[in-house]
Scaffold this motif. Structure first.
Motif, short mmCIF file in Angstrom:
data_model
loop_
_atom_site.label_atom_id
_atom_site.label_comp_id
_atom_site.label_asym_id
_atom_site.label_seq_id
_atom_site.Cartn_x
_atom_site.Cartn_y
_atom_site.Cartn_z
N THR A 136 -49.33 -16.54 3.26
CA THR A 136 -48.63 -16.39 1.97
C THR A 136 -47.28 -17.11 2.02
O THR A 136 -46.92 -17.85 1.10
CB THR A 136 -48.40 -14.90 1.68
N GLU A 171 -52.20 -12.93 7.23
CA GLU A 171 -52.12 -12.95 5.77
C GLU A 171 -50.69 -13.27 5.32
O GLU A 171 -50.47 -14.10 4.44
CB GLU A 171 -52.57 -11.59 5.22
N ALA A 189 -33.76 -19.73 1.19
CA ALA A 189 -34.93 -19.07 0.60
C ALA A 189 -36.18 -19.37 1.42
O ALA A 189 -37.02 -18.49 1.64
CB ALA A 189 -35.12 -19.53 -0.85
N LEU A 190 -36.31 -20.61 1.89
CA LEU A 190 -37.49 -20.97 2.68
C LEU A 190 -37.33 -20.59 4.15
O LEU A 190 -38.30 -20.20 4.81
CB LEU A 190 -37.81 -22.46 2.52
N ARG A 199 -38.44 -17.11 4.51
CA ARG A 199 -39.90 -16.95 4.46
C ARG A 199 -40.51 -17.19 5.84
O ARG A 199 -41.36 -16.43 6.31
CB ARG A 199 -40.52 -17.94 3.47
N GLN A 252 -47.75 -20.98 2.37
CA GLN A 252 -48.24 -21.63 1.15
C GLN A 252 -47.10 -21.88 0.17
O GLN A 252 -47.03 -22.93 -0.46
CB GLN A 252 -49.32 -20.78 0.50
N GLN A 253 -46.19 -20.94 0.07
CA GLN A 253 -45.05 -21.11 -0.84
C GLN A 253 -44.15 -22.25 -0.35
O GLN A 253 -43.60 -22.99 -1.15
CB GLN A 253 -44.29 -19.79 -0.96
N THR A 301 -33.56 -26.61 4.81
CA THR A 301 -32.13 -26.23 4.85
C THR A 301 -31.83 -25.13 3.85
O THR A 301 -30.77 -24.53 3.89
CB THR A 301 -31.21 -27.44 4.56
N PHE A 302 -32.77 -24.87 2.93
CA PHE A 302 -32.53 -23.81 1.94
C PHE A 302 -32.92 -22.45 2.53
O PHE A 302 -34.00 -22.29 3.07
CB PHE A 302 -33.31 -24.08 0.65
#
Lengths: 321, 408
Positions: free
Chosen positions: A264, A260, A217-218, A221, A267-268, A214-215
Motif C-alpha cells: 500500500t 500488505e 510525506a513519502l 510512508r 504503491q502510493q 526528499t518530501f
C-alpha cells in the motif's frame, strides 16, 4: 550452522534457480544444487533463505507444495506421503466423507498424477486418495502467474485411506505450522523487496526539481513500511528456529500485514507507474494477496491470536521475552 | 448550508424523472447487471438517447446545442441519474463533455464553440486528455511538450501519458510549453489537435488488471493551427485549472449516491458470507456508513458554495482526499469478506476503472478484485495525489508555512 560465505553462495545460487526461465520443475533444479544435503545440514537456514528469496524474486515455482507433503509425511511417520499433493482450502466448498464416498474440492499448486493426494475432510479427518482418480482444472486467479488448480471428484470409500482422530489433527497442525512459517518468510521477502524498491524509486524520481524522496510525506510512508517489515522478519526467523505453532501463527499474521502495508505504501510512492503492467510492482501486490490467504489470512489469524489469549488467560512467550 | 432547491429546479427534476420512466426498461437494475461488451454497447446507446433528448451539456448555451440551464439543474440531473442507476454518458465523456466541453464554453472563441460543441454532444468528436507527461505528474506545471511557432502553426514535439481511453479519441486537448523563459506556470498553452494527425501516435498502456485503459501519446513535428489555441497563449495553466475545478464540483452530489449503493452491496456480501453478526465486520461496516454520511453532508456544503458563490470552497480538496481514502478501506473490507474467493477470478468485470463499480453489479470476485486493485487504489493517485491534496489543505486552507523543499 551455515557460515556467512556459504550462505552468500547459497543465496546467489538460489536466486539464479528462482529466476531462470525454464520449464524444469523447481525440485529437479534444486536437486542439481545438492539441495537435499543443504536442507539436511541446516534446514532452518536453508528453507528460510529459499522462501525469503522466493518472495523477493516473486518466483512462481511451487516450493510450498513439496514442503507441506514432507511435513505431513514426517508428522505421520509415513515416508510414502513425501510425494503427496496436499489439497488446500477451496473457495468453492469443503471436501467431505459421507455414506461410503469421498467428495473432494481442494486447491493445489501442481497437478497430481498417480501420486497420493491428501485432503482434509469435514474439518477433522484426513483422506488419502490417488491423484489420477480426481479431476484437475486450472483456475483463473488473482495472481495470474502462480498456478493454482482445483481438484474435484467423488471417490468410493474403498479407494480412500482415512486418517482419523488425534493423529490426523496433530499431523495437520504440524503441517500448517510448517507452512505458515514458510509463507511468513515468503511474505517478508515480498515486503522487503517492495519497501527497498520504493525507497530506491523515490530517490530517483524527480518532481518539483527534487527527488520525491526528499518530501517527508513519502519518507514517512517508507519508514512506516520498514518498521513492520523489520518486525515481521525477526518473527519469521524466530518461528523457524522454535518450530512451534504459536510462533508460526504470529509470524504469518504479522508477515501478511507487513506485506500488505508495504504494498500500500509503495504503491502510493510509485504513483501512476505502479498501476501499469510494465512496472514489476503489480506482481508483488497480487502475490501478496494470494499468499496472505493461504493457511489463514492475517485478519483471521489475528482473531485466532485474540481468542487464544482470552481463553488461556496468559500471554505465551515468544523467544526470550 | 442550504439544502433546498428552487421551484424551477424541482420542476426540472420532474422532467428528468418522466424522461427516465419513459426510456428505461421497467426491470432496470443498473449498468452493473450487464457484462463486458454488453455494458459498453448499452452505455453508447444510452448516451445517444440522452443527447437526442437534450440531457447532455445542459448548462451550455442553446446556440451550441446546450439547454441554457444552470449548475443547479446539472446537479439535479446528476442526482436523478445516479438514483435511477444510469450513467450520465460513456466513460470517455468525462474528458469529452465534462472537461473539454465545459472548458470551451468558458474559454473558447465564438468560432471554436460553434465548431466543436455541437459535435461533442452528437458524439461525432470524442476528446481525450493530454496533460501528464513522464516527468510531469504531481508537478503538472512542469510540462515539457515543446511548441514552437512556425508561421500560423505551432510545431509540437514531446510526449503525453495517462490519457484515459486514448484509443477512443478522435481529438486530444494538450498542454504545451510555449515559453521556456517564463516562470513554470506562465509559459503553458492549451491546444486542440485532431486524431489522426501526421506525427501523432497513440499507444495503449496495459494496466495491472490487464486492461488497456490509459495511453501514451507521442508527438513528432505535429503541426497545429494557431486557431486551435484555447484561451490566451501562455495562459494554459489558468485554462486547465478552471477545468480541474469543474472535475471536482459536480461530483459532490453524485459521489455519495454511488458510494452508498456500493456500501449496500458490501453489506449484502457480509450477509451472503454469513459474517453479518461478526462484531468486527459490523464495526467496519458502521465506520463505512458514517464516512458515506459525512461525504453526503460535505457534498451539500460544496454544492451550497458552488451555487451561491459560483466557486468551489475549501471543502473541494477535502472531498477528493475523503472519498478516495474511504474507498480503499471499503475495498479492503470487500476483499476480506470474499475470503478465499478473492484469489480466484469469477464473474463480470467492472465497466469503468475508477470509483465504485456500477449499481446493479453482482458481488462477483472479478468486480471486487478489479475495484480493489485498480479503482480504489488509483483513487489516491489520479487527479491530484493524497499528498498533493494534503499540501493544498495545509498550505492554502490552514495557512501553514510552505514546505521548504518545494520550489514553485
Amino acid at each position: 550452522m551455515m557460515d556467512n560465505d556459504t550462505l552468500d553462495m547459497l543465496r546467489t545460487s538460489l536466486r539464479h534457480v528462482l529466476t531462470e526461465a525454464t520449464n524444469v520443475p523447481l525440485a529437479d533444479r534444486l536437486g542439481e544444487l545438492g539441495w537435499d544435503e543443504v536442507v539436511a545440514d541446516d534446514p532452518v537456514t536453508a528453507l528460510h533463505t529459499l522462501f525469503t528469496l522466493k518472495g523477493d524474486t516473486v518466483s512462481s515455482a511451487d516450493a510450498l507444495g513439496p514442503r507441506l507433503a514432507a511435513a505431513l509425511a514426517d508428522a505421520l511417520g509415513d515416508p510414502q506421503l513425501t510425494t503427496a499433493t496436499v489439497g488446500m482450502e477451496s473457495p468453492f466448498g469443503p471436501s467431505s466423507l459421507t455414506d461410503g464416498s469421498l467428495t473432494v474440492d481442494a486447491v493445489v499448486f501442481t497437478p497430481p498424477s498417480d501420486n497420493p493426494v491428501v485432503v482434509r475432510v469435514d474439518g477433522e479427518h484426513l483422506a488419502v486418495v490417488v491423484g489420477s482418480a480426481l479431476t484437475c482444472t486450472r483456475l483463473t486467479t488473482t495472481d495470474g502467474e502462480l498456478a493454482q488448480f482445483r481438484l474435484t471428484g467423488t471417490v468410493p470409500a474403498s479407494q480412500v485411506q482415512c486418517i482419523e482422530g488425534a493423529t490426523a489433527s496433530i499431523a495437520w497442525s504440524a503441517m500448517v505450522t510448517h507452512g505458515r512459517w514458510l509463507l511468513a518468510c515468503e511474505l517478508v521477502g515480498i515486503a522487503q523487496h517492495v519497501t527497498d524498491s520504493a525507497a530506491q524509486y523515490t530517490g530517483e524520481r524527480i518532481q518539483y526539481g527534487k527527488p520525491i524522496g526528499t518530501f517527508q510525506a513519502l519518507q514517512h510512508r517508507i519508514a512506516t513500511a520498514h518498521v513492520l517489515v523489520v518486525g515481521a522478519a525477526r518473527l519469521a526467523e524466530h518461528a523457524g528456529h522454535s518450530g512451534d505453532e504459536w510462533s508460526a501463527l504470529v509470524a504469518k499474521a504479522v508477515a501478511g500485514q507487513a506485506a500488505e502495508t508495504a504494498c500500500t505504501q509503495a504503491q502510493q510512492c510509485y504513483g501512476a507507474i505502479g498501476f501499469t503492467w510494465e512496472h514489476e510492482f503489480h506482481h508483488y501486490l497480487r502475490r501478496t494477496y494470494v499468499l496472505d490467504r493461504l493457511l489463514g489470512d492475517w485478519r483471521s489469524l489475528e482473531r485466532e491470536i485474540g481468542n487464544e489469549l482470552m481463553n488461556s488467560r496468559h500471554v505465551p512467550k515468544i523467544g526470550m521475552l | 448550508m442550504d439544502l433546498s432547491y428552487s421551484p424551477e429546479a424541482e420542476a426540472y427534476r420532474a422532467k428528468v424523472r418522466a424522461f427516465l420512466a419513459a426510456n428505461l426498461p421497467a426491470d432496470w437494475q443498473g449498468l452493473g447487471a450487464l457484462a463486458g461488451d454488453e455494458a459498453e454497447e448499452w452505455a453508447d446507446r444510452w448516451r445517444d438517447v440522452m443527447a437526442k433528448n437534450g440531457f447532455l451539456g445542459i448548462t451550455w448555451p442553446k446556440e451550441y446545442g446546450g439547454q441554457g440551464l444552470t449548475k443547479l439543474e446539472q446537479v439535479v440531473l446528476g442526482e436523478e441519474l445516479a438514483r435511477a442507476r444510469v450513467p450520465q454518458y460513456r466513460a470517455v465523456d468525462t474528458t469529452n463533455i465534462k472537461m473539454l466541453g465545459n472548458t470551451l464554453v468558458k474559454w473558447g472563441t465564438e468560432e471554436q464553440k460553434q465548431k466543436y460543441l455541437p459535435r461533442i454532444l452528437s458524439g461525432e468528436d470524442t476528446w481525450v486528455q493530454g496533460y501528464s507527461e513522464p516527468e510531469a505528474g504531481s508537478d503538472l506545471a512542469s510540462v515539457h511538450l515543446k511548441a514552437e511557432l512556425d508561421g500560423d502553426e505551432w510545431v509540437l514535439n514531446g510526449q503525453k501519458i495517462w490519457t484515459s481511453r486514448g484509443m477512443e479519441g478522435t481529438a486530444i486537448f494538450l498542454l504545451a510549453r510555449t515559453d521556456k523563459t517564463a516562470a513554470k506556470h506562465r509559459g503553458i498553452t492549451f491546444m486542440l489537435c485532431s486524431i489522426p494527425t501526421p506525427g501523432l501516435e497513440v499507444r495503449p498502456i496495459r494496466t495491472l488488471t490487464g486492461v488497456e485503459e490509459f495511453c501514451e501519446v507521442f508527438l513528432t513535428d505535429v503541426r497545429i493551427p494557431v486557431a486551435n489555441v484555447v484561451g490566451p497563449v501562455n495562459e494554459g495553466w489558468k485554462v486547465a485549472n478552471s477545468l480541474l475545478g469543474l472535475e471536482r464540483g459536480e461530483e459532490a452530489a453524485t459521489n455519495p449516491i454511488y458510494f452508498k449503493a456500493e456500501l449496500e452491496r458490501v453489506i449484502q456480501l457480509a450477509r451472503d458470507k454469513g459474517r453479518i453478526n461478526d462484531p468486527i465486520i459490523r464495526d467496519r461496516l458502521a465506520w463505512c456508513h458514517m464516512k458515506v454520511e459525512m461525504m453526503r453532508f460535505l457534498g451539500y456544503r460544496i454544492l451550497t458554495a458552488v451555487l451561491r458563490d459560483g466557486a468551489l470552497g475549501p471543502e473541494a480538496s477535502i472531498s477528493k482526499l475523503f472519498w478516495s481514502e474511504y474507498h480503499q478501506v471499503l475495498a479492503d473490507l470487500a476483499m476480506e469478506l470474499l475470503g478465499p474467493e478473492a484469489t480466484v477470478r469469477e464473474g463480470r468485470r467492472p465497466y469503468k476503472h475508477y470509483r465504485a463499480d456500477e449499481p446493479g453489479a453482482a458481488n462477483s470476485s472479478n468486480s471486487w478484485i478489479d475495484v480493489f486493485l485498480m479503482n480504489a487504489r488509483s483513487g489516491t493517485v489520479y487527479a491530484g495525489t493524497s499528498e498533493i491534496q494534503r499540501n493544498i489543505l495545509a498550505e492554502n486552507i490552514l495557512g501553514l508555512p510552505k514546505e521548504p523543499q518545494t520550489n514553485s
